[in-house]
Motif scaffolding. Sequence first.
Motif, PDB file in Angstrom:
ATOM      1  N   VAL A  83      13.433  -1.769   4.039  1.00  0.00           N
ATOM      2  CA  VAL A  83      13.006  -3.163   3.896  1.00  0.00           C
ATOM      3  C   VAL A  83      12.842  -3.747   5.290  1.00  0.00           C
ATOM      4  CG1 VAL A  83      13.558  -5.444   2.984  1.00  0.00           C
ATOM      5  CG2 VAL A  83      14.249  -3.388   1.713  1.00  0.00           C
ATOM      6  N   GLY A  84      11.633  -4.164   5.622  1.00  0.00           N
ATOM      7  CA  GLY A  84      11.360  -4.751   6.925  1.00  0.00           C
ATOM      8  C   GLY A  84      11.037  -6.228   6.790  1.00  0.00           C
ATOM      9  N   ILE A  85      11.889  -7.077   7.354  1.00  0.00           N
ATOM     10  CA  ILE A  85      11.655  -8.524   7.362  1.00  0.00           C
ATOM     11  C   ILE A  85      11.045  -8.855   8.721  1.00  0.00           C
ATOM     12  CG2 ILE A  85      12.727 -10.799   7.100  1.00  0.00           C
ATOM     13  CD1 ILE A  85      15.001  -9.356   5.577  1.00  0.00           C
ATOM     14  N   LEU A  86       9.756  -9.099   8.740  1.00  0.00           N
ATOM     15  CA  LEU A  86       8.989  -9.161   9.978  1.00  0.00           C
ATOM     16  C   LEU A  86       8.717 -10.595  10.415  1.00  0.00           C
ATOM     17  CD1 LEU A  86       6.326  -6.439   9.052  1.00  0.00           C
ATOM     18  CD2 LEU A  86       8.688  -6.126   9.837  1.00  0.00           C
ATOM     19  N   ASP A  87       8.934 -10.851  11.685  1.00  0.00           N
ATOM     20  CA  ASP A  87       8.617 -12.158  12.253  1.00  0.00           C
ATOM     21  C   ASP A  87       7.237 -12.127  12.906  1.00  0.00           C
ATOM     22  OD1 ASP A  87       9.223 -14.794  12.647  1.00  0.00           O
ATOM     23  OD2 ASP A  87      10.218 -14.488  14.577  1.00  0.00           O
ATOM     24  N   GLU A 103       4.589  -3.486  -0.770  1.00  0.00           N
ATOM     25  CA  GLU A 103       5.402  -2.336  -1.149  1.00  0.00           C
ATOM     26  C   GLU A 103       4.546  -1.080  -0.988  1.00  0.00           C
ATOM     27  OE1 GLU A 103       8.353  -0.777  -4.741  1.00  0.00           O
ATOM     28  OE2 GLU A 103       7.321  -2.713  -4.887  1.00  0.00           O
ATOM     29  N   VAL A 104       5.025  -0.166  -0.175  1.00  0.00           N
ATOM     30  CA  VAL A 104       4.248   1.020   0.190  1.00  0.00           C
ATOM     31  C   VAL A 104       4.959   2.264  -0.306  1.00  0.00           C
ATOM     32  CG1 VAL A 104       3.240   2.325   2.100  1.00  0.00           C
ATOM     33  CG2 VAL A 104       3.419  -0.179   2.253  1.00  0.00           C
ATOM     34  N   LYS A 105       4.207   3.142  -0.962  1.00  0.00           N
ATOM     35  CA  LYS A 105       4.727   4.415  -1.451  1.00  0.00           C
ATOM     36  C   LYS A 105       3.733   5.526  -1.138  1.00  0.00           C
ATOM     37  CE  LYS A 105       7.277   2.519  -5.461  1.00  0.00           C
ATOM     38  NZ  LYS A 105       8.622   3.072  -5.172  1.00  0.00           N
ATOM     39  N   LEU A 106       4.133   6.769  -1.354  1.00  0.00           N
ATOM     40  CA  LEU A 106       3.209   7.903  -1.253  1.00  0.00           C
ATOM     41  C   LEU A 106       2.371   7.959  -2.530  1.00  0.00           C
ATOM     42  CD1 LEU A 106       5.553  10.685   0.193  1.00  0.00           C
ATOM     43  CD2 LEU A 106       3.813   9.380   1.409  1.00  0.00           C
ATOM     44  N   VAL A 107       1.056   7.819  -2.395  1.00  0.00           N
ATOM     45  CA  VAL A 107       0.182   7.812  -3.576  1.00  0.00           C
ATOM     46  C   VAL A 107      -0.929   8.848  -3.411  1.00  0.00           C
ATOM     47  CG1 VAL A 107       0.630   5.361  -4.026  1.00  0.00           C
ATOM     48  CG2 VAL A 107      -1.347   6.029  -2.645  1.00  0.00           C
ATOM     49  N   ASP A 108      -1.473   9.256  -4.531  1.00  0.00           N
ATOM     50  CA  ASP A 108      -2.629  10.143  -4.529  1.00  0.00           C
ATOM     51  C   ASP A 108      -3.853   9.333  -4.112  1.00  0.00           C
ATOM     52  OD1 ASP A 108      -5.126  11.334  -6.016  1.00  0.00           O
ATOM     53  OD2 ASP A 108      -3.660  12.960  -5.890  1.00  0.00           O
ATOM     54  N   VAL A 109      -4.604   9.833  -3.151  1.00  0.00           N
ATOM     55  CA  VAL A 109      -5.738   9.097  -2.609  1.00  0.00           C
ATOM     56  C   VAL A 109      -6.820   8.854  -3.662  1.00  0.00           C
ATOM     57  CG1 VAL A 109      -7.610   9.155  -0.915  1.00  0.00           C
ATOM     58  CG2 VAL A 109      -5.323   9.931  -0.269  1.00  0.00           C
ATOM     59  N   ASP A 110      -7.044   9.806  -4.551  1.00  0.00           N
ATOM     60  CA  ASP A 110      -8.140   9.698  -5.507  1.00  0.00           C
ATOM     61  C   ASP A 110      -7.828   8.757  -6.672  1.00  0.00           C
ATOM     62  OD1 ASP A 110      -9.825  11.405  -4.085  1.00  0.00           O
ATOM     63  OD2 ASP A 110      -8.895  13.176  -4.979  1.00  0.00           O
ATOM     64  N   ASP A 111      -6.746   9.031  -7.407  1.00  0.00           N
ATOM     65  CA  ASP A 111      -6.507   8.197  -8.601  1.00  0.00           C
ATOM     66  C   ASP A 111      -5.425   7.143  -8.402  1.00  0.00           C
ATOM     67  OD1 ASP A 111      -4.096   9.543  -8.709  1.00  0.00           O
ATOM     68  OD2 ASP A 111      -4.618  10.732 -10.486  1.00  0.00           O
ATOM     69  N   LYS A 112      -4.827   7.074  -7.184  1.00  0.00           N
ATOM     70  CA  LYS A 112      -3.879   6.024  -6.789  1.00  0.00           C
ATOM     71  C   LYS A 112      -2.537   6.080  -7.512  1.00  0.00           C
ATOM     72  CE  LYS A 112      -7.279   4.495  -4.320  1.00  0.00           C
ATOM     73  NZ  LYS A 112      -7.351   4.877  -2.885  1.00  0.00           N
ATOM     74  N   HIS A 113      -2.239   7.140  -8.240  1.00  0.00           N
ATOM     75  CA  HIS A 113      -0.929   7.191  -8.893  1.00  0.00           C
ATOM     76  C   HIS A 113       0.142   7.516  -7.858  1.00  0.00           C
ATOM     77  CE1 HIS A 113      -1.132  11.643  -8.807  1.00  0.00           C
ATOM     78  NE2 HIS A 113       0.182  11.599  -9.009  1.00  0.00           N
ATOM     79  N   LEU A 119      10.620   7.450  -1.961  1.00  0.00           N
ATOM     80  CA  LEU A 119      10.482   6.934  -0.595  1.00  0.00           C
ATOM     81  C   LEU A 119       9.613   5.684  -0.660  1.00  0.00           C
ATOM     82  CD1 LEU A 119      10.989   7.270   2.450  1.00  0.00           C
ATOM     83  CD2 LEU A 119       8.892   8.648   2.557  1.00  0.00           C
ATOM     84  N   SER A 120      10.212   4.539  -0.358  1.00  0.00           N
ATOM     85  CA  SER A 120       9.491   3.269  -0.463  1.00  0.00           C
ATOM     86  C   SER A 120       9.716   2.428   0.786  1.00  0.00           C
ATOM     87  CB  SER A 120       9.959   2.481  -1.688  1.00  0.00           C
ATOM     88  OG  SER A 120       9.683   3.177  -2.875  1.00  0.00           O
ATOM     89  N   PHE A 121       8.692   1.667   1.140  1.00  0.00           N
ATOM     90  CA  PHE A 121       8.763   0.741   2.259  1.00  0.00           C
ATOM     91  C   PHE A 121       8.339  -0.641   1.756  1.00  0.00           C
ATOM     92  CE2 PHE A 121       7.951   4.933   3.887  1.00  0.00           C
ATOM     93  CZ  PHE A 121       8.794   5.058   4.977  1.00  0.00           C
ATOM     94  N   LEU A 122       9.192  -1.613   1.941  1.00  0.00           N
ATOM     95  CA  LEU A 122       8.882  -2.986   1.535  1.00  0.00           C
ATOM     96  C   LEU A 122       8.863  -3.861   2.785  1.00  0.00           C
ATOM     97  CD1 LEU A 122       8.451  -5.062  -0.748  1.00  0.00           C
ATOM     98  CD2 LEU A 122      10.919  -5.424  -0.736  1.00  0.00           C
ATOM     99  N   TYR A 123       7.717  -4.499   3.040  1.00  0.00           N
ATOM    100  CA  TYR A 123       7.581  -5.336   4.230  1.00  0.00           C
ATOM    101  C   TYR A 123       7.285  -6.777   3.829  1.00  0.00           C
ATOM    102  CZ  TYR A 123       7.081  -0.792   6.497  1.00  0.00           C
ATOM    103  OH  TYR A 123       7.286   0.488   6.923  1.00  0.00           O
ATOM    104  N   LEU A 124       7.921  -7.717   4.535  1.00  0.00           N
ATOM    105  CA  LEU A 124       7.690  -9.141   4.323  1.00  0.00           C
ATOM    106  C   LEU A 124       7.160  -9.729   5.627  1.00  0.00           C
ATOM    107  CD1 LEU A 124      11.016 -10.074   2.464  1.00  0.00           C
ATOM    108  CD2 LEU A 124       8.777  -9.645   1.425  1.00  0.00           C
ATOM    109  N   GLU A 125       5.931 -10.238   5.599  1.00  0.00           N
ATOM    110  CA  GLU A 125       5.337 -10.879   6.779  1.00  0.00           C
ATOM    111  C   GLU A 125       5.734 -12.361   6.736  1.00  0.00           C
ATOM    112  OE1 GLU A 125       1.222  -8.963   7.888  1.00  0.00           O
ATOM    113  OE2 GLU A 125       1.268  -9.307   5.727  1.00  0.00           O
TER     114      GLU A 125
END
Length: 258
Positions: A83-87, A103-113, A119-125
């Motif tokens: 979790v990144g709380i960004l200034d 919210e960012v995850k590893l997804v398949d480029v073609d069908d987006k699943h 492994l998840s990344f959550l960023y707040l601008e």
Amino acid sequence: MKKEVVSDLTYLNGENLGNGYGDRRAIFDVYCENEQGETFIVEMQKAEQQFFKDRSVFYATFPIQNQGKKGLWDFRLKGVYTVGILDFVFPDNEYPKDSLRHEVKLVDVDDKHVFYDKLSFLYLEMPKFTKKEEELETMYDKWLYVLHNLSRLMEHPAALQERVFKRLFEQAEIAKYTPEERQDYEESLKVYRDMKNVLDTAELKGLKKGLEQGMRQGIEQGALDERKKNAMAMKALGLPLETIAKVTGMPVEDIARL
């Protein structure tokens, strides 16, 4: 991200060492695990960095590598969440102006699943959050407001009356203490806990009322003397009387007479 119960928590400067001598160290603001053994990394990032995304991914690899086991192991991993709380905002208008949560995850480029959901990344601008106190509606709004304004808030806002925010502001006040002030606070807290533990133990063992009252009076007198000592020390440091009263539990009038 799903709701989980935190079972282990490390504040500020928690170090995650590498596998051997010379390995890099990752320093997190908050590093915690839930009851399932999943890891959460929470960072407050004040300034934009050229390779911020690389750094974020790099830090996420430490709790992944630490799950490796010697001998027979089937490579099953627990989830890792950053979790990144960004200034600051991501450069080059990567996201729309009204979009601050990503919210960012590893997804398949073609069908987006979602190809891998551990492994998840959550960023707040945070610069994109512009709501004022009177505009707060949901708990999500309130948390964003606190994260964005905590360093500038002089008192507990009227819109944040939930118990969790009361505890948050109490902890924020303690975090501002100097080492000497924090030691005085911890000492007064220790006296209170020791006194409560003795009384709770006496009640559990069923001691007679007269003995219990005598113990309580003696302990309370000792605790009062200790609170006075702590109050005098904090007063000598120049702390406001209201702050000393909050820490020691003594009336402001009594502190003023010390």
